[in-house]
Design a protein around this motif. Sequence first.
Motif, short mmCIF file in Angstrom:
data_model
loop_
_atom_site.label_atom_id
_atom_site.label_comp_id
_atom_site.label_asym_id
_atom_site.label_seq_id
_atom_site.Cartn_x
_atom_site.Cartn_y
_atom_site.Cartn_z
N TYR A 92 0.84 -1.21 0.00
CA TYR A 92 0.00 0.00 0.00
C TYR A 92 0.87 1.26 0.00
CZ TYR A 92 -4.51 -2.32 1.11
OH TYR A 92 -5.66 -3.06 1.06
N ALA A 93 1.91 1.27 0.84
CA ALA A 93 2.77 2.44 0.93
C ALA A 93 3.46 2.73 -0.40
CB ALA A 93 3.81 2.24 2.04
N ALA A 94 3.87 1.67 -1.11
CA ALA A 94 4.53 1.86 -2.41
C ALA A 94 3.59 2.49 -3.43
CB ALA A 94 5.03 0.51 -2.93
N LEU A 95 2.28 2.32 -3.22
CA LEU A 95 1.28 2.93 -4.11
C LEU A 95 0.77 4.26 -3.57
CD1 LEU A 95 -0.77 -0.30 -4.95
CD2 LEU A 95 0.78 0.93 -6.48
N ASP A 96 1.46 4.79 -2.53
CA ASP A 96 1.06 6.06 -1.88
C ASP A 96 -0.31 5.96 -1.24
OD1 ASP A 96 3.46 7.31 -2.57
OD2 ASP A 96 2.68 7.98 -4.49
N ARG A 97 -0.72 4.78 -0.87
CA ARG A 97 -1.98 4.58 -0.13
C ARG A 97 -1.62 4.49 1.36
NH1 ARG A 97 -4.75 -0.15 -3.74
NH2 ARG A 97 -6.25 -0.16 -2.00
N HIS A 98 -1.17 5.63 1.89
CA HIS A 98 -0.51 5.62 3.20
C HIS A 98 -1.46 5.36 4.35
CE1 HIS A 98 3.18 6.72 1.28
NE2 HIS A 98 2.66 7.82 0.77
N GLU A 99 -2.70 5.81 4.27
CA GLU A 99 -3.63 5.56 5.36
C GLU A 99 -3.93 4.07 5.48
OE1 GLU A 99 -4.33 7.63 7.56
OE2 GLU A 99 -3.84 9.56 6.64
N GLU A 100 -4.11 3.39 4.34
CA GLU A 100 -4.33 1.94 4.37
C GLU A 100 -3.08 1.23 4.88
OE1 GLU A 100 -6.98 0.86 0.57
OE2 GLU A 100 -5.60 2.55 0.26
N ALA A 101 -1.92 1.73 4.48
CA ALA A 101 -0.67 1.15 4.98
C ALA A 101 -0.59 1.28 6.49
CB ALA A 101 0.53 1.83 4.32
N MET A 102 -0.91 2.46 7.00
CA MET A 102 -0.84 2.68 8.44
C MET A 102 -1.79 1.76 9.19
SD MET A 102 1.48 4.82 9.42
CE MET A 102 0.85 5.20 11.05
N ALA A 103 -2.98 1.55 8.65
CA ALA A 103 -3.93 0.65 9.31
C ALA A 103 -3.36 -0.76 9.42
CB ALA A 103 -5.26 0.64 8.55
N ASP A 104 -2.72 -1.23 8.33
CA ASP A 104 -2.11 -2.56 8.37
C ASP A 104 -0.95 -2.62 9.35
OD1 ASP A 104 -3.83 -3.83 6.66
OD2 ASP A 104 -2.45 -3.92 4.96
N PHE A 105 -0.11 -1.59 9.36
CA PHE A 105 1.03 -1.60 10.29
C PHE A 105 0.55 -1.57 11.74
CE2 PHE A 105 3.43 0.77 6.72
CZ PHE A 105 3.82 -0.43 6.15
N GLU A 106 -0.47 -0.76 12.03
CA GLU A 106 -0.99 -0.69 13.40
C GLU A 106 -1.52 -2.05 13.84
OE1 GLU A 106 -0.63 1.71 15.36
OE2 GLU A 106 -0.40 3.54 14.19
N HIS A 107 -2.28 -2.70 12.96
CA HIS A 107 -2.81 -4.03 13.30
C HIS A 107 -1.66 -5.02 13.49
CE1 HIS A 107 -5.85 -7.45 12.15
NE2 HIS A 107 -5.28 -7.65 13.32
N ALA A 108 -0.70 -5.01 12.59
CA ALA A 108 0.43 -5.93 12.68
C ALA A 108 1.19 -5.74 13.99
CB ALA A 108 1.36 -5.75 11.49
N LEU A 109 1.34 -4.51 14.41
CA LEU A 109 2.12 -4.24 15.62
C LEU A 109 1.36 -4.59 16.90
CD1 LEU A 109 3.87 -0.96 14.46
CD2 LEU A 109 5.00 -3.13 15.01
N THR A 110 0.05 -4.68 16.84
CA THR A 110 -0.67 -5.22 18.00
C THR A 110 -0.39 -6.71 18.16
OG1 THR A 110 -2.71 -5.76 16.77
CG2 THR A 110 -2.54 -3.53 17.70
N LEU A 111 -0.07 -7.36 17.05
CA LEU A 111 0.21 -8.80 17.08
C LEU A 111 1.68 -9.09 17.33
CD1 LEU A 111 -1.86 -9.56 13.86
CD2 LEU A 111 -2.55 -10.16 16.19
N SER A 112 2.55 -8.21 16.84
CA SER A 112 4.00 -8.41 16.97
C SER A 112 4.64 -7.06 17.28
CB SER A 112 4.55 -9.00 15.67
OG SER A 112 5.92 -9.27 15.76
N PRO A 113 4.53 -6.60 18.53
CA PRO A 113 4.90 -5.21 18.87
C PRO A 113 6.36 -4.85 18.63
CG PRO A 113 3.65 -6.25 20.64
CD PRO A 113 4.01 -7.33 19.68
N ASP A 114 7.24 -5.83 18.69
CA ASP A 114 8.68 -5.54 18.58
C ASP A 114 9.26 -5.99 17.24
OD1 ASP A 114 8.57 -4.51 21.12
OD2 ASP A 114 9.28 -6.34 22.09
N SER A 115 8.42 -6.11 16.23
CA SER A 115 8.90 -6.50 14.90
C SER A 115 9.59 -5.31 14.24
CB SER A 115 7.74 -6.97 14.03
OG SER A 115 8.18 -7.31 12.75
N LEU A 116 10.91 -5.40 14.13
CA LEU A 116 11.68 -4.24 13.68
C LEU A 116 11.32 -3.82 12.26
CD1 LEU A 116 15.23 -5.08 15.12
CD2 LEU A 116 13.50 -3.56 16.07
#
Length: 285
Positions: A92-116
Amino acid sequence: MSEEINEGAARSRASVLRSRAESYIALGRHDAAIADLTESIALVPDNARAWRLRGESHRLIERYEAAISDFDEALRMEPDSAYALGSRGQAYAALDRHEEAMADFEHALTLSPDSLWILEARADALADLDRLDEALAEHAKIIELDGGLAHSWVSRGDLYQRLGLYTEAIADYTSALEIDPDLVRALSRRGEALRMIDQYEDALADLNRAVELAPDHDRALGSRGAVLSELGDNEAALKDLDRAIELDAEYVWAYRVRGEIFQEEDRHEEAIADFTHALRLEFGD
């Protein structure tokens, strides 16, 4: 396959294809990986791993829409896959769809908070959204989690450089080089930052080392060309810029710098050609 096989054989073949695809991915042979994964999915459509792997291969060769489609399917089967969420966010970020990218990153980090890698992808998205203080805070968290990774220091250095904070960028690149003295990206980027604060001799030393380690590093060659021009050696500068453009025909900045050198040498037709090319690449003129 031309012959139909029973379910057990289909699952066995699909498993081997998935495993072979992982090795293809490790070797950067993504088209071969996609071919194996496509057959694997045809044999066993309900394997989320196959969809994830094919999505990642598509992403790595910049087929972002295809990647998103595959990650969607993987997440339909495994909604809480941090890997699929993080990778779809990168697409999503590569397509400049940054809000959708952020939603995915936020969800992912709730599952794996320390994923670098997900934290870094989120930091990049924050920077693209001009949420720069938050991006810097994310980089600080990454370094706090594992300051022994040279890449983490380089990534924050790149953001500092983007902000015009060259002294801070140089400090981070230096930290990276203390960990890995031959890290070409850190040498090239520190050389560029040193150029920006007119420390041309130090910049040249870094860029010379970067080119020695990676002779076809287009950005290091372009930056060294600019430094050599500042030091009065236009002949050597043009050789570097010619090579940089040969390696990347869409290297806008190299055309601009080469055009300025041509202009300085009263080679105005060549200067006009380079400036025209730069305008066409950057603005579609």
